[in-house]
Design a protein around this motif. Structure first.
Motif, PDB file in Angstrom:
ATOM      1  N   THR A  31       0.664  -1.204   0.030  1.00 35.41           N
ATOM      2  CA  THR A  31      -0.200   0.296   0.175  1.00 35.41           C
ATOM      3  C   THR A  31       0.283   1.123  -0.067  1.00 35.41           C
ATOM      4  N   GLY A  87       4.438   3.733  -1.936  1.00 37.26           N
ATOM      5  CA  GLY A  87       5.268   3.586  -2.858  1.00 37.26           C
ATOM      6  C   GLY A  87       6.536   3.532  -3.122  1.00 37.26           C
ATOM      7  N   ASP A 136      -1.841   4.424   0.858  1.00 36.31           N
ATOM      8  CA  ASP A 136      -2.952   4.512   0.122  1.00 36.31           C
ATOM      9  C   ASP A 136      -2.489   4.268  -1.388  1.00 36.31           C
ATOM     10  N   GLN A 137      -1.578   3.603  -1.539  1.00 33.48           N
ATOM     11  CA  GLN A 137      -1.022   3.483  -3.251  1.00 33.48           C
ATOM     12  C   GLN A 137      -1.179   2.008  -3.819  1.00 33.48           C
ATOM     13  N   GLY A 141      -3.797   1.095  -5.328  1.00 23.45           N
ATOM     14  CA  GLY A 141      -4.183   0.974  -6.504  1.00 23.45           C
ATOM     15  C   GLY A 141      -3.049   1.322  -7.044  1.00 23.45           C
ATOM     16  N   ALA A 142      -2.326   2.485  -7.239  1.00 26.65           N
ATOM     17  CA  ALA A 142      -1.705   2.543  -7.960  1.00 26.65           C
ATOM     18  C   ALA A 142      -0.702   1.483  -8.059  1.00 26.65           C
ATOM     19  N   ASN A 143      -0.437   0.529  -7.291  1.00 25.40           N
ATOM     20  CA  ASN A 143       0.917  -0.147  -7.159  1.00 25.40           C
ATOM     21  C   ASN A 143       0.442  -1.302  -8.146  1.00 25.40           C
ATOM     22  N   ASN A 146      -1.763  -1.351 -10.310  1.00 29.95           N
ATOM     23  CA  ASN A 146      -1.652  -0.799 -11.948  1.00 29.95           C
ATOM     24  C   ASN A 146      -0.400  -0.913 -12.279  1.00 29.95           C
ATOM     25  N   ASP A 147       0.400   0.117 -12.050  1.00 37.05           N
ATOM     26  CA  ASP A 147       2.131  -0.137 -12.454  1.00 37.05           C
ATOM     27  C   ASP A 147       2.681  -2.092 -11.765  1.00 37.05           C
ATOM     28  N   GLU A 195       0.812  -2.566 -15.380  1.00 38.15           N
ATOM     29  CA  GLU A 195       1.625  -2.113 -16.851  1.00 38.15           C
ATOM     30  C   GLU A 195       3.380  -2.599 -16.913  1.00 38.15           C
TER      31      GLU A 195
END
Length: 280
Positions: free
Chosen positions: A38, A40, A55-56, A58-60, A62-63, A66
């Motif tokens: 959770t 970066g 709070d990361q 979702g970003a992780n 998506n990374d 990708e």
């Protein structure tokens, strides 16, 4: 004699304390993995590292997708390979365990001793022969190269043999033979339904082992499109820390099926292990 209750009152809290500390030590890596999933990469690599959720996530994720678009297919591939291997292992190990426990044939003890002896051999000794055999069969980059070698194992045969000897009365087998049942019918209709705890334990052990199989998959899978999830996660590890967040998220997603499996089947696992310890 009067000091015995006092000793018990003193040792009980100490026992719970030691068990609690052991549980914390065992759970610490899982907690750390979930926390890192959770955050970066910069936060993870900072000193001191984070100890609470961020709070990361979702970003992780998506990374991760990708960088490795085939992650979900690899996760599904790992699940069905592990499930199919577990089913085959249960069937063949139970069948062999029944034969070694209740049937009489020539060289039975010698053959069973040979099977047990294979458990003493280091696993790396079979790596090169396995790869050569898979190449000869044309199974490189195929799921068959993982499923077929894991379809039956010495540990499973030993577990099933010991459990069958203790849980299945010979009188029941003799009665089924008098009724005209064949050997496979006896195994399928009489013996197999009595092996529930042992089958549950062996199934979980086999599934978890195959799901986490990294070395075996590394030897026979070369194309990234057919990678299992341990290989996909390993391919994320580079020379920089740019993928630490994605790697943590991938590891957290990967471990979830195992955690759910343990939550739902932990009682059967414990019952099988306890039954084997008492009856074996």
């Amino acid at each position: 004699m009067s000091s015995s209750p006092r000793i018990e009152r003193l040792t009980a809290p100490l026992t719970y304390l030691l068990v609690g500390l052991g549980a914390l030590i065992m759970l610490a890596p899982f907690y750390t993995m979930l926390v890192f999933a959770t955050h970066g990469s910069a936060e993870i690599l900072s000193m001191p590292p984070p100890i609470w959720f961020g709070d990361q996530l979702g970003a992780n994720v998506n990374d991760l997708i990708e960088r490795r678009p085939h992650f979900w297919s690899a996760l599904w591939r790992s699940l069905w390979i592990a499930g199919l291997t577990a089913l085959l292992n249960l069937f063949f190990c139970a069948l062999a365990g029944y034969a070694f426990a209740l049937l009489e044939f020539r060289f039975k003890e010698a053959l069973f001793g040979f099977i047990l002896a294979t458990m003493l051999l280091p696993s790396f000794l079979s790596m090169i022969p396995t790869v050569m055999l898979m190449q000869q069969l044309g199974w490189i980059d195929s799921a068959k190269a993982l499923v077929i070698p894991g379809a039956c194992g010495a540990l499973g045969i030993f577990m099933m043999r010991q459990y069958v000897r203790s849980a299945v009365p010979r009188e029941l087998i003799d009665a089924a033979r008098i009724d005209g049942c064949g050997e496979f019918e006896i195994f399928w209709r009489v013996v197999l339904p009595l092996l529930g705890p042992a089958l549950g334990t062996l199934g979980l052990i086999t599934f978890i082992g195959q799901y986490n199989n990294f070395v075996g998959a590394l030897l026979v899978l070369r194309d990234q499109d057919v990678f299992t999830v341990p290989l996909v996660l390993r391919s994320l590890q580079g020379t920089t820390g740019a993928t630490v967040g994605a790697l943590s998220a991938g590891a957290a997603i990967t471990v979830m099926p195992l955690l759910l499996l343990f939550v739902f089947f932990s009682r059967r696992l414990i019952a099988g292990l306890a039954a084997g310890a008492v009856k074996g």
